[in-house]
Every structure is written in structure tokens, then in C-alpha cells.
Design a protein around this motif. Structure first.
Motif, PDB file in Angstrom:
ATOM      1  N   ILE A  28      35.968 -11.145  -0.364  1.00  0.00           N
ATOM      2  CA  ILE A  28      36.116 -12.655   0.103  1.00  0.00           C
ATOM      3  C   ILE A  28      37.253 -12.794   0.652  1.00  0.00           C
ATOM      4  N   GLU A  29      38.533 -12.518   0.112  1.00  0.00           N
ATOM      5  CA  GLU A  29      39.734 -12.631   1.061  1.00  0.00           C
ATOM      6  C   GLU A  29      39.628 -12.145   2.290  1.00  0.00           C
ATOM      7  N   ALA A  30      39.145 -10.908   2.278  1.00  0.00           N
ATOM      8  CA  ALA A  30      39.171 -10.149   3.560  1.00  0.00           C
ATOM      9  C   ALA A  30      38.061 -10.987   4.629  1.00  0.00           C
ATOM     10  N   ALA A  31      37.011 -11.631   4.229  1.00  0.00           N
ATOM     11  CA  ALA A  31      36.153 -12.269   4.932  1.00  0.00           C
ATOM     12  C   ALA A  31      36.655 -13.474   5.455  1.00  0.00           C
ATOM     13  N   ASP A  57      25.474  -9.012   5.740  1.00  0.00           N
ATOM     14  CA  ASP A  57      26.341 -10.095   5.516  1.00  0.00           C
ATOM     15  C   ASP A  57      26.881 -10.369   4.092  1.00  0.00           C
ATOM     16  N   LEU A  58      26.904  -9.314   3.369  1.00  0.00           N
ATOM     17  CA  LEU A  58      27.279  -9.529   2.001  1.00  0.00           C
ATOM     18  C   LEU A  58      28.524  -9.940   1.602  1.00  0.00           C
ATOM     19  N   HIS A  59      29.274  -9.883   2.253  1.00  0.00           N
ATOM     20  CA  HIS A  59      30.841 -10.126   1.887  1.00  0.00           C
ATOM     21  C   HIS A  59      30.616 -11.871   2.332  1.00  0.00           C
ATOM     22  N   PHE A  60      30.023 -12.128   3.450  1.00  0.00           N
ATOM     23  CA  PHE A  60      29.980 -13.595   3.742  1.00  0.00           C
ATOM     24  C   PHE A  60      28.960 -14.138   2.768  1.00  0.00           C
ATOM     25  N   LYS A  61      28.050 -13.655   1.980  1.00  0.00           N
ATOM     26  CA  LYS A  61      27.191 -14.087   1.213  1.00  0.00           C
ATOM     27  C   LYS A  61      28.076 -14.610   0.035  1.00  0.00           C
ATOM     28  N   TRP A  62      29.050 -13.564  -0.365  1.00  0.00           N
ATOM     29  CA  TRP A  62      29.952 -13.920  -1.622  1.00  0.00           C
ATOM     30  C   TRP A  62      30.791 -15.109  -1.220  1.00  0.00           C
ATOM     31  N   LEU A  63      31.193 -15.265   0.093  1.00  0.00           N
ATOM     32  CA  LEU A  63      32.251 -16.038   0.349  1.00  0.00           C
ATOM     33  C   LEU A  63      31.501 -17.450   0.515  1.00  0.00           C
ATOM     34  N   VAL A  64      30.551 -17.466   0.862  1.00  0.00           N
ATOM     35  CA  VAL A  64      29.597 -18.940   0.719  1.00  0.00           C
ATOM     36  C   VAL A  64      29.467 -19.258  -0.788  1.00  0.00           C
ATOM     37  N   GLN A  65      29.157 -18.259  -1.709  1.00  0.00           N
ATOM     38  CA  GLN A  65      28.749 -18.618  -2.940  1.00  0.00           C
ATOM     39  C   GLN A  65      30.034 -18.978  -3.628  1.00  0.00           C
ATOM     40  N   HIS A  66      31.097 -18.331  -3.377  1.00  0.00           N
ATOM     41  CA  HIS A  66      32.474 -18.725  -4.148  1.00  0.00           C
ATOM     42  C   HIS A  66      33.028 -20.028  -3.420  1.00  0.00           C
ATOM     43  N   ARG A  67      33.342 -20.045  -2.175  1.00  0.00           N
ATOM     44  CA  ARG A  67      33.940 -20.919  -1.778  1.00  0.00           C
ATOM     45  C   ARG A  67      33.233 -22.359  -1.445  1.00  0.00           C
ATOM     46  N   VAL A  68      31.823 -22.168  -1.012  1.00  0.00           N
ATOM     47  CA  VAL A  68      31.001 -23.552  -0.821  1.00  0.00           C
ATOM     48  C   VAL A  68      30.395 -24.005  -1.947  1.00  0.00           C
ATOM     49  N   LEU A  69      29.738 -23.271  -2.691  1.00  0.00           N
ATOM     50  CA  LEU A  69      28.884 -23.293  -3.687  1.00  0.00           C
ATOM     51  C   LEU A  69      29.779 -23.474  -5.195  1.00  0.00           C
ATOM     52  N   GLY A  70      30.700 -22.893  -5.147  1.00  0.00           N
ATOM     53  CA  GLY A  70      31.581 -23.129  -6.358  1.00  0.00           C
ATOM     54  C   GLY A  70      31.410 -21.826  -7.578  1.00  0.00           C
ATOM     55  N   TRP A  71      30.844 -20.864  -7.094  1.00  0.00           N
ATOM     56  CA  TRP A  71      30.558 -19.828  -8.168  1.00  0.00           C
ATOM     57  C   TRP A  71      31.846 -19.008  -8.365  1.00  0.00           C
ATOM     58  N   SER A  72      32.004 -18.775  -9.741  1.00  0.00           N
ATOM     59  CA  SER A  72      33.167 -17.966 -10.222  1.00  0.00           C
ATOM     60  C   SER A  72      32.782 -16.475  -9.413  1.00  0.00           C
ATOM     61  N   GLU A 132      30.167 -17.103  13.378  1.00  0.00           N
ATOM     62  CA  GLU A 132      28.674 -17.260  13.498  1.00  0.00           C
ATOM     63  C   GLU A 132      27.939 -16.749  12.401  1.00  0.00           C
ATOM     64  N   MET A 133      28.326 -15.545  11.833  1.00  0.00           N
ATOM     65  CA  MET A 133      27.621 -14.944  10.832  1.00  0.00           C
ATOM     66  C   MET A 133      27.924 -15.688   9.523  1.00  0.00           C
ATOM     67  N   PHE A 134      29.086 -16.182   9.106  1.00  0.00           N
ATOM     68  CA  PHE A 134      29.282 -17.092   8.504  1.00  0.00           C
ATOM     69  C   PHE A 134      28.542 -18.571   8.242  1.00  0.00           C
ATOM     70  N   LEU A 135      28.432 -19.067   9.342  1.00  0.00           N
ATOM     71  CA  LEU A 135      27.593 -20.285   9.488  1.00  0.00           C
ATOM     72  C   LEU A 135      26.154 -20.128   9.225  1.00  0.00           C
ATOM     73  N   ALA A 136      25.681 -18.751   9.831  1.00  0.00           N
ATOM     74  CA  ALA A 136      24.226 -18.535   9.513  1.00  0.00           C
ATOM     75  C   ALA A 136      23.877 -18.487   8.078  1.00  0.00           C
ATOM     76  N   THR A 137      24.752 -17.875   7.326  1.00  0.00           N
ATOM     77  CA  THR A 137      25.078 -17.359   5.840  1.00  0.00           C
ATOM     78  C   THR A 137      24.838 -18.583   4.897  1.00  0.00           C
ATOM     79  N   ILE A 138      25.448 -19.884   5.554  1.00  0.00           N
ATOM     80  CA  ILE A 138      25.557 -21.382   4.964  1.00  0.00           C
ATOM     81  C   ILE A 138      24.057 -21.555   5.199  1.00  0.00           C
ATOM     82  N   GLU A 139      23.546 -21.631   6.486  1.00  0.00           N
ATOM     83  CA  GLU A 139      22.417 -22.130   6.566  1.00  0.00           C
ATOM     84  C   GLU A 139      21.409 -21.352   5.705  1.00  0.00           C
ATOM     85  N   ARG A 140      21.411 -20.326   5.346  1.00  0.00           N
ATOM     86  CA  ARG A 140      20.240 -19.567   4.618  1.00  0.00           C
ATOM     87  C   ARG A 140      20.754 -19.652   3.063  1.00  0.00           C
TER      88      ARG A 140
END
Length: 228
Positions: free
Chosen positions: A214-217, A171-186, A20-28
Motif C-alpha cells: 500500500i505504501e509503495a502504491a 492491480d492487486l496493490h491498487f486494490k488494497w490501496l483503495v480498500q484501505h485509503r478510500v473504503l477505510g478497511w484495516s 489511471e490504474m488507481f482511478l480505474a480500481t476506484i471505478e470497479r
């Protein structure tokens, strides 16, 4: 970040809280994901092409896990039932679903009884009696807490995961996960942005630390590696 309400939870509860925290981070942080779901997939909601459109959406954003596809379908159904929510900006996931809940101990098991010899003013001062009784009560509480923890663990509950980070953002680690996996940031881009966002200029973060977070999240919420 605490993945549960109390001190113990089942694995399912902690996983769902993290998801739920990951999905909320995508929303934001990545509202374009839900806009694409609404604008590119929803028009096919009642048509044969829906599954193909949903699969293409999931592949585009690297969100192909069954639990995310289930959430996307629930969201599409909600939008179909409620046009006002479909038109909301930014779009939101369906908030329904969740996880099953049960208590690890019964009400009777949680009750605590305390007995001790009371104050004999002929033998103790008031202060001495107070210190003795508080010490005895504290020992009784510790025994009770240890007993409840043992019951919970024997019934398959584990201590709630608390993920800490130096920034204080839960939610910092989920923020990094969204940036990397979803938005394609290096990872380098994530590190640079993280340090740039600190007005004091004191933040320092290495790429390895971000990569491990990111791997842990990802593992916590059940996302397969993009390398697979």
C-alpha cells in the motif's frame, strides 16, 4: 503490472499510467465514490458552493491531491456536457487528459544495419553458414539494443516499472490501496478478505506485506500518507 507500453518511459508516463490504474480500481471496487461525486457535488456544478462541496467530497474519501481534484472537475464538466454519461451506472471518470508523449530516439537512430560474409559453399556446409550468420546477427542485435538503451537513459528515460505479485492480479496493490485509503478497511481486514477469496485456501499473506504494498502504491501515484 507494467507501467508503460515498452521497455523504457519517462517518469511522467509511468506516474500517469499508475494513476489511471488507481482511478480505474476506484471505478470497479468503490463505485460509491463516483456516485457521491455525481449526486452530492454535481448539483452545485454551476454554483458558488462547488469548491466547498468538492473539497468535502475529497476529504470524505481521502482523495485531496490536486491531480485527483483536477480529474474530478474534468468528470463533472463531462457530465454537464453529456447527461447520458452522467446517468451511466456505474459512473465513470472522464477518460480525457493523459500525458504528453515523445520518442526517446529518432527514426534514423532506430535503424539497424547488418553486414557479414555470405555463404561460400566451397568452404562451409549450409548448416555451418547458417549458424555463423545467425550468431553474427544476434551479436549485432545485442549491440543495437545496448546502444538504444544507452541513448534512452542519457535522455532521461528509465526502465518501465513492473510490479509483480503472487496472485497474478495486475492491480492487486491498487486494490488494497483503495480498500484501505478510500473504503477505510484495516490491513487485517484486507488480509482476511484476500485469503478468503482463494478457493484453494492456499493463500497466505502477512499484514506487513500488505502495508508495504500500500505504501509503495501510494508513493508511486503521489498520494500523501494519511498520517500526515
Amino acid at each position: 503490472m507494467r507501467l508503460g507500453i515498452g521497455g523504457y518511459a519517462t517518469g511522467d508516463v509511468q506516474t500517469e499510467a499508475a494513476r489511471e490504474m488507481f482511478l480505474a480500481t476506484i471505478e470497479r471496487d468503490a463505485p460509491e465514490v463516483l456516485r457521491a461525486l455525481r449526486d452530492e457535488v454535481y448539483p452545485y456544478f454551476s454554483r458558488d458552493e462547488l469548491q466547498d462541496r468538492l473539497t468535502a467530497w475529497a476529504r470524505r474519501w481521502h482523495l485531496c491531491e490536486p491531480w485527483i481534484l483536477d480529474k474530478a472537475m474534468d468528470t463533472l464538466a463531462l457530465w454537464d456536457d453529456c447527461p447520458a454519461l452522467r446517468a451511466q451506472e456505474p459512473p465513470r471518470w472522464d477518460a480525457g487528459g493523459g500525458f504528453s508523449w515523445w520518442e526517446p530516439v529518432a527514426d534514423a537512430e532506430r535503424r539497424i544495419a547488418f553486414e557479414a560474409d555470405g555463404w561460400d559453399p566451397a568452404m562451409e556446409t549450409r548448416g555451418q553458414a547458417r549458424e555463423r550468420l545467425l550468431r553474427a546477427f544476434a551479436e549485432a542485435v545485442d549491440r543495437h539494443l545496448d546502444h538504444i538503451a544507452t541513448l534512452a537513459e542519457n535522455r532521461g528515460w528509465t526502465q518501465v516499472v513492473v510490479k509483480r505479485n503472487r496472485s497474478g492480479e495486475p492491480d492487486l496493490h491498487f486494490k488494497w490501496l483503495v480498500q484501505h485509503r478510500v473504503l477505510g478497511w484495516s490491513v487485517r481486514e484486507i488480509a482476511d478478505r484476500y485469503m478468503e477469496e482463494d478457493p484453494t485456501g492456499e493463500r497466505v499473506i502477512g499484514e506487513d506485506a500488505i502495508r508495504k504494498a500500500i505504501e509503495a502504491a501510494s508513493k508511486l501515484i503521489g498520494l500523501r500518507s494519511l498520517r500526515n
